[in-house]
Design a protein around this motif. Structure first.
Motif, mmCIF file in Angstrom:
data_model
loop_
_atom_site.group_PDB
_atom_site.id
_atom_site.type_symbol
_atom_site.label_atom_id
_atom_site.label_comp_id
_atom_site.label_asym_id
_atom_site.label_seq_id
_atom_site.Cartn_x
_atom_site.Cartn_y
_atom_site.Cartn_z
ATOM 1 N N LYS A 125 -39.093 -20.166 49.221
ATOM 2 C CA LYS A 125 -39.126 -19.725 50.624
ATOM 3 C C LYS A 125 -40.479 -19.082 50.950
ATOM 4 O O LYS A 125 -41.028 -19.270 52.018
ATOM 5 N N ASN A 126 -41.001 -18.295 50.009
ATOM 6 C CA ASN A 126 -42.256 -17.574 50.285
ATOM 7 C C ASN A 126 -43.435 -18.288 49.643
ATOM 8 O O ASN A 126 -43.278 -19.234 48.889
ATOM 9 N N GLU A 127 -44.602 -17.794 49.922
ATOM 10 C CA GLU A 127 -45.831 -18.436 49.453
ATOM 11 C C GLU A 127 -46.336 -17.839 48.131
ATOM 12 O O GLU A 127 -47.511 -17.923 47.839
ATOM 13 N N GLU A 128 -45.423 -17.203 47.375
ATOM 14 C CA GLU A 128 -45.867 -16.556 46.125
ATOM 15 C C GLU A 128 -46.614 -17.559 45.245
ATOM 16 O O GLU A 128 -46.219 -18.716 45.120
ATOM 17 N N ASP A 129 -47.712 -17.076 44.660
ATOM 18 C CA ASP A 129 -48.490 -17.943 43.787
ATOM 19 C C ASP A 129 -47.861 -17.901 42.400
ATOM 20 O O ASP A 129 -47.150 -16.987 42.055
ATOM 21 N N GLY A 130 -48.115 -18.890 41.608
ATOM 22 C CA GLY A 130 -47.611 -18.877 40.231
ATOM 23 C C GLY A 130 -46.402 -19.781 40.079
ATOM 24 O O GLY A 130 -45.801 -20.242 41.053
ATOM 25 N N LYS A 136 -45.885 -25.581 41.852
ATOM 26 C CA LYS A 136 -45.786 -24.217 42.384
ATOM 27 C C LYS A 136 -44.976 -24.153 43.682
ATOM 28 O O LYS A 136 -44.758 -23.080 44.226
ATOM 29 N N ASP A 137 -44.511 -25.311 44.159
ATOM 30 C CA ASP A 137 -43.736 -25.334 45.409
ATOM 31 C C ASP A 137 -42.259 -25.016 45.185
ATOM 32 O O ASP A 137 -41.529 -24.758 46.146
ATOM 33 N N TYR A 138 -41.807 -25.095 43.928
ATOM 34 C CA TYR A 138 -40.374 -25.004 43.651
ATOM 35 C C TYR A 138 -40.068 -23.922 42.618
ATOM 36 O O TYR A 138 -40.902 -23.581 41.777
#
Length: 360
Positions: free
Chosen positions: A66-71, A105-107
């Motif tokens: 849902k969020n744009e968290e990196d990693g 990194k999208d999932y």
């Protein structure tokens, strides 16, 4: 093909969530790879029988973040139990393949995995595990890019699997797989495994592999450490040349069906692998007393009966007993009567040549 061929263009579709399951087998090298260059490239080519019963079953569930968290975001389970200690290896794998699988990194992923054989027992669980995970990731990519064909999918899965565990690239297909560039083998590549492209005599079809579990404990030395010891090994260059020569010899042997010439190369390769470990610094003896007892019993039985039974070893104490299907009955009797006594708790696995990963 080059690494660039595995970097995808923009995907034509998008996915919110899904679940994919694959099973992928282990494999047993006949000509061994020992020693690697940067980026999981082999110092010498190898060839292996893909196995059938010894496999990893992996389900990959994925949900768009849902969020744009990196990693990377993932959880790993083995036999239903959460395995935090598996995470660093998968994190390393994801870092290596991210450029080729840009959706990583999208999932958030949930990786659920189980083996049909003991983990870390000298049967290549990293080969079956990484190849199964690579096939799951490629199934997602195929949904994002419907134009992808099966040949490209298998090559890229093998390429990705290699970046997780070198020998994993030999588990995607079967029954004989070559990994590493070799002058005499058309299409061979350091980047991925390929199906052996030449004639194979009936004698080597449906070959049997009975795996004697001499020691089911954790491996004494990790494959990564073992491979790295080849960088300054006094006999490394001779070993790499020997592997190339043995692979050349096998081309004619596979064609002619000469099982005794096959035995000579396969057993010599197994003993050379262990000799390289015994002569590295630090040095290791990975065989156990029962490994040697089994080898001597096999030699004695072969001499007495003339039956083409042989052994090979991975980087551990367990013994793979190899033999043609047509001779299975007397050889299995011999294994049960003479060899099983040397196995830990009498445990052994009957396996045979298989044909690679399957979607479930």
């Amino acid at each position: 093909m080059t690494e660039q061929d595995f970097i995808p263009e923009l995907y034509s579709k998008s996915l919110e969530s899904g679940s994919i399951s694959w099973e992928s087998p282990s494999n047993i090298a006949l000509v061994k790879y020992w020693g690697k260059k940067e980026n999981q490239m082999p110092q010498n080519p190898s060839i292996s029988f893909t196995l059938d019963n010894c496999k990893t079953i992996t389900t990959l569930d994925f949900v768009k973040k849902k969020n744009e968290e990196d990693g990377f975001s993932f959880d790993v389970y083995l036999d239903g139990e959460k395995k935090e200690d598996f995470k660093p290896k998968i994190e390393t794998f994801f870092k290596r393949i991210e450029v080729y699988v840009p959706f990583l990194k999208d999932y958030h992923f949930v990786i659920e995995t189980s083996n049909t054989f003991p983990h870390s027992s000298g049967i290549a669980s990293s080969a079956s595990g990484m190849s199964a995970l690579a096939m799951c990731l490629m199934s997602i990519e195929k949904q994002l890019n419907s134009k992808m064909d099966g040949d490209y999918l298998n090559k890229k899965a093998s390429f990705l699997a290699r970046l997780g565990s070198g020998s994993a690239c030999r588990s995607i297909e079967g029954d004989l797989i070559v990994w590493g560039y070799h002058n005499d083998i058309e299409g061979s590549s350091d980047l991925f495994g390929v199906k052996y492209p030449y004639e194979v005599h009936e004698n080597f079809k449906n070959y049997q592999d009975t795996i004697l579990l001499v020691d089911k404990g954790e491996k004494q030395v990790s494959s990564t450490v073992g491979h790295n010891l080849m960088h300054h090994h006094p006999f490394a260059s001779q070993r790499f040349a020997q592997a190339n020569e043995n692979l050349t010899k096998l081309i004619q042997i596979f064609k002619s069906g000469d099982v005794y010439a096959f035995i000579e190369i396969v057993e010599s390769e197994a003993l050379t692998l262990h000799a390289m470990m015994m002569t590295s610094l630090p040095y290791f003896i990975l065989m156990k007393p029962n490994t040697l007892e089994i080898i001597n019993k096999i030699w004695e039985f072969r001499q007495d009966t003339g039956l083409p039974v042989s052994f090979t070893l991975d980087a551990g104490a367990n013994v793979h007993v190899l033999y043609p299907e047509k001779d299975a009955k007397p050889i299995l009797e011999f294994i049960k009567n003479e060899l099983v006594a040397y196995c830990q708790n009498g445990h052994y696995i009957c396996d045979k040549i298989g044909f690679g990963a399957k979607q479930l």
